[in-house]
Structures are given as structure tokens and as C-alpha cells.
Write an enzyme that holds these catalytic residues in place. Structure first.
Site, PDB file in Angstrom:
ATOM      1  N   PHE A  12     -16.645 -11.268 -45.820  1.00 29.40           N
ATOM      2  CA  PHE A  12     -16.947 -10.558 -46.737  1.00 29.40           C
ATOM      3  C   PHE A  12     -16.681 -10.895 -47.995  1.00 29.40           C
ATOM      4  O   PHE A  12     -17.519 -11.652 -48.885  1.00 29.40           O
ATOM      5  CB  PHE A  12     -16.392  -9.078 -46.858  1.00 29.40           C
ATOM      6  CG  PHE A  12     -16.545  -8.472 -48.204  1.00 29.40           C
ATOM      7  CD1 PHE A  12     -17.449  -8.179 -49.035  1.00 29.40           C
ATOM      8  CD2 PHE A  12     -15.220  -7.638 -48.527  1.00 29.40           C
ATOM      9  CE1 PHE A  12     -17.504  -7.695 -50.136  1.00 29.40           C
ATOM     10  CE2 PHE A  12     -15.424  -7.052 -49.957  1.00 29.40           C
ATOM     11  CZ  PHE A  12     -16.325  -6.609 -50.614  1.00 29.40           C
ATOM     12  N   THR A 130      -3.090 -10.066 -50.494  1.00 29.00           N
ATOM     13  CA  THR A 130      -3.391  -8.879 -50.821  1.00 29.00           C
ATOM     14  C   THR A 130      -2.214  -8.094 -51.728  1.00 29.00           C
ATOM     15  O   THR A 130      -1.209  -8.535 -51.524  1.00 29.00           O
ATOM     16  CB  THR A 130      -3.994  -8.041 -49.654  1.00 29.00           C
ATOM     17  OG1 THR A 130      -4.015  -6.444 -49.690  1.00 29.00           O
ATOM     18  CG2 THR A 130      -2.731  -8.357 -48.590  1.00 29.00           C
ATOM     19  N   TYR A 156      -0.652  -5.503 -40.641  1.00 30.73           N
ATOM     20  CA  TYR A 156      -1.539  -6.254 -41.345  1.00 30.73           C
ATOM     21  C   TYR A 156      -0.814  -6.759 -42.776  1.00 30.73           C
ATOM     22  O   TYR A 156      -0.889  -8.082 -43.159  1.00 30.73           O
ATOM     23  CB  TYR A 156      -2.768  -5.560 -41.984  1.00 30.73           C
ATOM     24  CG  TYR A 156      -3.606  -6.071 -42.990  1.00 30.73           C
ATOM     25  CD1 TYR A 156      -3.886  -7.244 -43.041  1.00 30.73           C
ATOM     26  CD2 TYR A 156      -3.585  -5.401 -44.327  1.00 30.73           C
ATOM     27  CE1 TYR A 156      -4.638  -7.922 -44.035  1.00 30.73           C
ATOM     28  CE2 TYR A 156      -4.246  -5.933 -45.160  1.00 30.73           C
ATOM     29  CZ  TYR A 156      -4.641  -7.235 -45.457  1.00 30.73           C
ATOM     30  OH  TYR A 156      -5.292  -7.923 -46.265  1.00 30.73           O
TER      31      TYR A 156
END
Length: 352
Positions: A12, A130, A156
Site C-alpha cells: 500500500f 509507525t 505489531y
């Protein structure tokens, strides 16, 4: 002319970056290294003339070294990662393998080629991370800055935090020229339909439920993916080696507000676009009913962080980064892209 290695460039954000870089730097060559997992799609970058896809694993250190040497590559932009929190809860091993071991493999290859016996050339290893590494904020807490303590709450985010630390360590220990950006929630074209916005758009078109975790009041900062690509470009051009920069969209919204906006945009599209009802007859909007009737509350996700918010002051002042899309226009553009590109997402749904 420069040669870039973009890991995860068929995914993405990586795929959008390949498109963005191809348009902004048409004389550069982009070598995409991607193992084409479920979230990687060769068709995402098929029309980018400057891009060459190499199907391979970032954990293959020999392959990465070979690419760096044979293609005379001095810049790595590292997107490749397992990124879906739900998947990390049910199966964390893949996140350890890709996000930690894979990043270490890339760093080893870069160090060997760029700092080895015949090295010493100018180079840059840019690592995309992130805001989830910082943990969760209370309603009145200050937004995450680059000095916020790491407190990851899912497998994650823990794996991404570990990869961030490895990148930093290779700079301070070996002198590798690195930069890191920590971004907020991305949305836009080519987004695999497992994340909130693409999932809810496609569910709305097919008349499926819109599953809302908990009370829907979790808060995220939303970043249009092209703005993220612009922030990465600014970091590569102007960022200082060894530094971290937070890249946000400046759009802090509750999940429920995002979902309500998706419903409203879908309803509007059925009014404005002729023939949409015939294409998607199962959508409530095709029958003159509100998309919002599909909203369904489900049990909250384990360890669901309550709020993320990005302080992007450093990126604005040091890099000149300014997002160019507000959420309303970015979401409308995203919805229209999905409506115009069935040939990209329909095969994904058939495989899932």
C-alpha cells in the site's frame, strides 16, 4: 539519475511511494523488492515505467547485497513490514520474522556494501515506522513527539519498535547513514481491504456489515498516503542522518466520525454517479437507504490503543513538510479511486 531500492514497494504505502517518486523524479530508477505476500500486488506498480520488480525476501541478505552492488544503489527506502494489528495478535511470529529479522538483514547488507572494504560512498537507509510504537494517549495527553517514550502495546507495534531501535543502533554503532519516519494512520489508493477505510468502503458497496470495535471512540490521526510520500521525500532530501521525524496528517478523528464520513460519502456517490446502483445493487444506497444502517458494534480488539496523535512540528520546521489534503477531500478521492478501479480490488476479494 539515482537508483533506489524500495522494499515492500508492491504494498500500500510502498506502492504509492513508487508512483509518487516516478512522477516527481522521472530520471531515477526504482528497484522494488517485494515477496508478494497477500498484501503485495504486482499490479499496484505495473504502470510505473521506472519501476522494476524483484520478487524476493528482505531476509535474504545475499540477494540484497547483490542488488545494492549490481544496480549501484545508494538509497534504501524500507517499507516492507507485516502491519495488521489483528493478524499480529493471532500470529505474532510473522511480525518478528519480517519486521525485526528482515530489517536486521537489510541493515547488514547495507553496512556490508556501503561501509565495507570498498565502501565509504554517500548513502541513505530510510526506515518507515509507525506512531503505534509510542503506545496509547489519554484524551488530554500531549501528542506524540520524536522524544516520546516507546510503549508498544501489540506484537505489531513491539516488532516495529524493535526495528526502529535496530536502525538507530546501526547508525550509532557503525556509522550507517539512517533516517526514520513514524507516521500516523494512512489511507488512500491501493490499500488492501483489511484496514478500516477500504474495508468499510467495499463492505458498504456490497451491503455487508460495518463492524465497529468497542464504542467506536478510539482516536487516530489520519494521513493521506500521498502526503506521507511527500514527507518521506522531504526526509530523504533534507533530513539529517541519525534523526527521526514524525509525519502526520493533522486530522485527529474518532473512529466513529471516520465511519460516519464514509457512510455519507458513499450515499453521496450514489446520488452523483449515474449507474452506480446498477453496479452495486446490494448496497443500501442503491435502494435509497442510508449506508449507516450497516453499522454493527462488535467486541473490542485486545489491547486496543485508545488514542494516537502526532506532533509534526519537527518535520514542518526542519523539512518543510506540510500535508496538502484534509480528511474530507482525501476520503472522497479515495472512495472515487475504488469506484474507478474495480480491476485492482475485485481479484483481491476473490482470493481472500
Amino acid at each position: 539519475m539515482a537508483n533506489l531500492l524500495v522494499t515492500g514497494g508492491a504494498g500500500f504505502i510502498g506502492g504509492n511511494f513508487v508512483h509518487y517518486w516516478g512522477k516527481s523524479h522521472p530520471d531515477d530508477s526504482v528497484i522494488v523488492l517485494d515477496c508478494l505476500t497477500y498484501a503485495g500486488n504486482e499490479s499496484t506498480i505495473a504502470d510505473v515505467e521506472q519501476a522494476e520488480l524483484v520478487v524476493g525476501d528482505i531476509r535474504d541478505t545475499d540477494l540484497v547485497e547483490k542488488l545494492l552492488r549490481e544496480r549501484d544503489i545508494a538509497t534504501i527506502v524500507h517499507f516492507a513490514a507485516e502491519s495488521h494489528v489483528d493478524r499480529s495478535i493471532s500470529g505474532p511470529d510473522a511480525f518478528i520474522d519480517t519486521n525485526i529479522l528482515g530489517t536486521n538483514s537489510l541493515l547488514k547488507a547495507a553496512r556490508s556494501v556501503w561501509l565495507g572494504a570498498n565502501g565509504g560512498r554517500e548513502h541513505r537507509f530510510h526506515h518507515i515506522s509507525t506512531d503505534e510504537v509510542y503506545g496509547s494517549l489519554g484524551p488530554d495527553d500531549a501528542a506524540f513527539s520524536e522524544t516520546t517514550q516507546y510503549q508498544p502495546n501489540s506484537p505489531y507495534s513491539a516488532s516495529k519498535a524493535a526495528s526502529d531501535h535496530l536502525v538507530r543502533a546501526y547508525h550509532h554503532t557503525y556509522g550507517l547513514q539512517v533516517t526514520t519516519t513514524n507516521c500516523s494512520n494512512n489511507y488512500g489508493p491501493y490499500h488492501y481491504p483489511e484496514k478500516l477505510i477500504p474495508l468499510f468502503i467495499l463492505n458498504a458497496l456490497s451491503g455487508k456489515s460495518l463492524p465497529i470495535y468497542g464504542d467506536g471512540m478510539n482516536v487516530r490521526d489520519w494521513l493521506y498516503v500521498e502526503d506521507h510520500c511527500r514527507g518521506i521525500e522531504a526526509t530523504l532530501m533534507n533530513g539529517k542522518a541519525g534523526e527521526t521525524y514524525n509525519i502526520g496528517g493533522g486530522e485527529e478523528l474518532r473512529n466513529m466520525a471516520v465511519i460516519d464520513r464514509i457512510c455519507a460519502e458513499v450515499d453521496l456517490a450514489f446520488v452523483e454517479i449515474p449507474g452506480l446502483a446498477a453496479r452495486y445493487p446490494d448496497a443500501p444506497a442503491a435502494k435509497g437507504r442510508p449506508t449507516s444502517e450497516l453499522k454493527t458494534f462488535v467486541e473490542d480488539r485486545k489491547g486496543h490503543d485508545r488514542r494516537y496523535a502526532i506532533d509534526e512540528t519537527k518535520a514542518r520546521t526542519e523539512l518543510g513538510y506540510v500535508p496538502q489534503h484534509d480528511f474530507e477531500t482525501g476520503l472522497r478521492s479515495t472512495l472515487r479511486w475504488y469506484l474507478d478501479n474495480e480491476d485492482w480490488w475485485v481479484p483481491l476479494l476473490k482470493k481472500s
